[in-house]
Design an enzyme around this catalytic site. Structure first.
Site, PDB file in Angstrom:
ATOM      1  N   CYS A 151      -0.397   2.782  -2.465  1.00 10.32           N
ATOM      2  CA  CYS A 151      -0.831   1.518  -3.063  1.00 10.32           C
ATOM      3  C   CYS A 151      -1.947   0.884  -2.246  1.00 10.32           C
ATOM      4  CB  CYS A 151       0.316   0.533  -3.162  1.00 10.32           C
ATOM      5  SG  CYS A 151       1.685   1.137  -4.123  1.00 10.32           S
ATOM      6  N   CYS A 170      -2.725  -9.267   0.204  1.00 11.97           N
ATOM      7  CA  CYS A 170      -2.336  -8.779   1.531  1.00 11.97           C
ATOM      8  C   CYS A 170      -1.331  -9.721   2.183  1.00 11.97           C
ATOM      9  CB  CYS A 170      -3.561  -8.609   2.418  1.00 11.97           C
ATOM     10  SG  CYS A 170      -4.831  -7.615   1.643  1.00 11.97           S
TER      11      CYS A 170
END
Lengths: 320, 392
Positions: free
Chosen positions: A54, A131
């Site tokens: 990913c 993130c």
């Protein structure tokens, strides 16, 4: 922002100094071992989130004092870009000294905020927010492991995007917390929909139980409903202009069409707020309503009753 | 700090000779070439020389057209939309055959045209990462196909597509062929007689010319309609006052690039191979695509356990410019489509970094890059949660 967008390519320029520093030299990088745990008299917890396929994966190490549930030390390792490394580093720092129950409340936004140089300038551009969402998820995972919640039960969580392993809860939370308005934003924040795209809407190469377009629509509808409810309770405290806006909107959308069916209409002439919390709405009938017998009885009650139900029970309508 | 530019597939330094040749067209000979007076006409000889160089550079015949555009994106848009208006909208040929690894100025235009009724078919890549002639033959249905559009060389991997064979075959069955040659010119010989394409796009700034100027070759008789209307420039094929300085610069840049081809295939290749060997000597690394299938300046390398953008961040800190198309990088979250198409292990699709050299790259720069790269890969693998040495 428009000029920046015209220039484009300004990804790294939008990182805060703190993000850059922690990318170059993450303070909490590394591992914690059983020996460290023994030395500190705590329990070692190792949690993984994400996957290399990913594009982001993070491993969180905790040593937790079993008596107080306090996190004595934290470390991380990360496969990810600069933001992923910096967010993981800040996340590890924020955990230290907190209890497990306090740590579980740390969100991606707390991590992002802690990385800001100035309070109102984001630490990373929006397409990098995912993130910090990773940092949020790995804490949840660590807590689950520490508390001995069965991994199987975690797997039962409704996963919307299998590629990026993003749950229904995460997506709903992220939409709500960040006030997201488009599927593209959901993708930027969570990576859901960034890969095979099956979960964005029906018709992809795989049939899914949940689709981002539906979730977004439902959550936005809930948010609007909640917002309207808060507005209702506060109607009496609003300024005349705010009251006028709300009344004008509802009259225009709901009441005028009814009157128009009989060739009539109305306009708001004045609005007054009284000390005892009442709102006096002065209206003037137009067209066929003007002079209609019902205008002072049935129609008037209907209008006032409608506004009382939909907006505020302390509205009194006076025709002039 | 030393700066090393290894992103020449994105853009290149303008050759100082090119800059010098352009300078006179800013403050001295600045006339509009469409004007009747001397200010206008005095630039015509330089434009003629520029066209001669462009025609010679790609082997165009006098009766063909090489029009000057603003960039290869414009050239690609022009061809695809002309095909849409002139063929797809007017005949039963609705199909465009293309590849999954085209530049967005082809792939996204195709997507746009698909919404207008075109049928877009992406040819699968073979295990070498290219479309081969056999695949094209298997997919090409002449009676249904308006255009085949295949890039000459891929921007990310540097892999070269067999344009000569594919254009020859496509022509033989009566279908039009377009190639985006942006990454080929200046790196390998490009000749529209040997490879009988109908349209070919290129861009000056990829071969040490200026930005803001590109070209489009149109074979005589190939269907065409302008993208930009509004004047008689470029024989009515592309309106807009001609960028004389850019055109002159592009012409010279093309000539210099072709002259430098032998250097490109010896010295640039040697430096590229040196960097590539150094990368492969690190553990758990790979380079995408066989070396003999690639243009001489490009390396797309994967460093297991190291996220691509993190690596280019580190390199940038030491003044080295490289690039990545992987998920975390750039402004897109998509995994690198080239590697996905080539079938590289999905785990590695976010670890790819591209190094692209030019004839201005020096040995000293490559040595410095090898040193910095080695240290950065080591540092990031120490932080990495997914890297354990020799995991397989």
């Amino acid at each position: 922002m428009a000029k920046n967008q015209l220039i484009g390519g300004a990804l790294w320029e939008n990182y805060s100094r703190k993000v850059a520093e922690r990318m170059d030299n993450p303070f909490y990088r590394g591992e914690l071992t059983e020996e460290d745990a023994k030395r500190m008299g705590g329990k070692l917890v190792i949690a993984d989130w994400g996957a290399e396929s990913c594009g982001d994966a993070v491993r969180l190490y905790w040593i937790v004092d079993p008596k107080t549930d306090t996190i004595l030390d934290a470390r991380f390792k990360s496969f990810g870009c600069g933001t992923a490394i910096a967010s993981s580093d800040m996340m590890a720092e924020l955990c230290i000294g907190k209890t497990v129950d306090e740590a579980v409340k740390i969100t991606n936004l707390d991590v992002e905020r802690a990385l800001r140089d100035a309070p109102d300038i984001p630490a990373v551009p929006s397409q990098k927010m995912h993130c910090s969402v990773m940092a949020y998820d790995v804490i949840k995972q660590a807590v689950a492991i520490y508390k001995g919640v069965d991994r199987e039960s975690l797997e039962e969580e409704e996963i919307v995007c299998e590629c990026a392993r993003v749950s229904l809860r995460t997506i709903r939370d992220v939409i709500r917390i960040n006030d997201l308005k488009t599927v593209e934003e959901i993708t930027q924040y969570t990576k859901a929909g960034a890969f095979c795209k099956s979960c964005i809407q029906p018709g992809g190469h795989e049939k899914r139980k949940y689709y981002l377009v539906d979730i977004l629509r439902e959550v936005r509808e809930e948010m609007v409903k909640e917002k309207t409810m808060t507005e209702e309770t506060k109607f009496s405290d609003m300024t005349i202009v705010q009251k006028h806006k709300i009344l004008e909107k509802i009259i225009d959308e709901e009441i005028r069409p009814m009157l128009a069916a009989d060739g009539g209409s109305l306009e708001i002439v004045d609005i007054q707020s009284t000390d005892n919390g009442k709102t006096l709405v002065y209206i003037r009938y137009l067209g066929a309503c003007n002079g209609c017998a019902s205008a002072m009885t049935g129609t008037l009650y209907a209008i006032q009753g409608y506004l009382n139900r939909k907006v505020d029970e302390n509205i009194v309508v006076y025709p002039i | 700090m030393q700066r090393v530019y290894l992103d020449n597939n994105a853009t290149t330094i303008v050759d100082p000779k090119v800059k010098e040749a352009m300078e006179v067209y800013f403050c001295q000979q600045y006339g509009n070439p469409n004007s009747l007076h001397e200010f206008g006409t005095e630039v015509h000889p330089a434009m003629r020389i520029a066209l001669d160089r462009l025609y010679a550079g790609i082997g165009a015949r006098d009766e063909d057209d090489v029009i000057v555009t603003s960039c290869a994106t414009e050239s690609n848009n022009t061809v695809l939309k002309a095909i849409y208006w002139e063929v797809i909208a007017k005949t039963q040929k609705k199909r465009i055959l293309t590849t999954p690894v085209e530049h967005p100025s082809v792939s996204q235009v195709c997507e746009f045209l698909q919404n207008q009724g075109a049928e877009i078919v992406e040819l699968p890549l073979n295990q070498d990462g290219i479309v081969d002639l056999e695949t094209l033959k298997a997919f090409l249905e002449p009676e249904k196909t308006a255009l085949v559009s295949i890039m000459w060389a891929n921007n990310e991997t540097g892999l070269i597509f067999p344009i000569k064979d594919m254009a020859t075959y496509t022509h033989s069955v009566g279908v039009l062929f377009h190639t985006d040659a942006v990454q080929a010119i200046g790196k390998i010989p490009v000749n529209v007689q040997e490879a009988p394409v109908d349209y070919l796009s290129f861009s000056a700034h990829k071969f040490h010319g200026p930005k803001g100027v590109g070209g489009l070759y149109i074979r005589k008789g190939a269907p065409f309609v302008p993208l930009l209307h509004g004047g008689e420039h470029m024989g009515g094929k592309r309106s807009g006052t001609i960028n004389v300085a850019g055109m002159v610069g592009m012409g010279l840049a093309m000539e210099l690039a072709n002259e430098a081809l032998p250097y490109e295939h010896t010295e640039v290749r040697r430096l590229r191979d040196k960097l590539e060997e150094a990368i492969l000597s690190l553990s758990d690394t790979m380079v995408i695509g066989k070396r003999e299938h690639r243009v001489p300046n490009t390396i797309l390398a994967s460093f297991r356990g190291v996220e691509g953008e993190a690596l280019i961040w580190d390199l940038n800190k030491y003044g080295i410019a490289a690039s990545t198309g992987s998920a975390c990088a750039s402004e897109s979250l998509e995994p690198n489509p080239v590697m996905v198409a080539i079938g590289v292990d999905r785990e590695l699709s976010h670890t790819a970094v591209r190094f692209s050299l030019s004839r201005f790259t020096t040995e000293k720069e490559i040595d410095y890059t090898i040193e910095v790269l080695t240290n950065s890969v080591k540092r990031l693998r120490e932080i990495s949660s997914t890297y354990t040495k020799k995991r397989r």
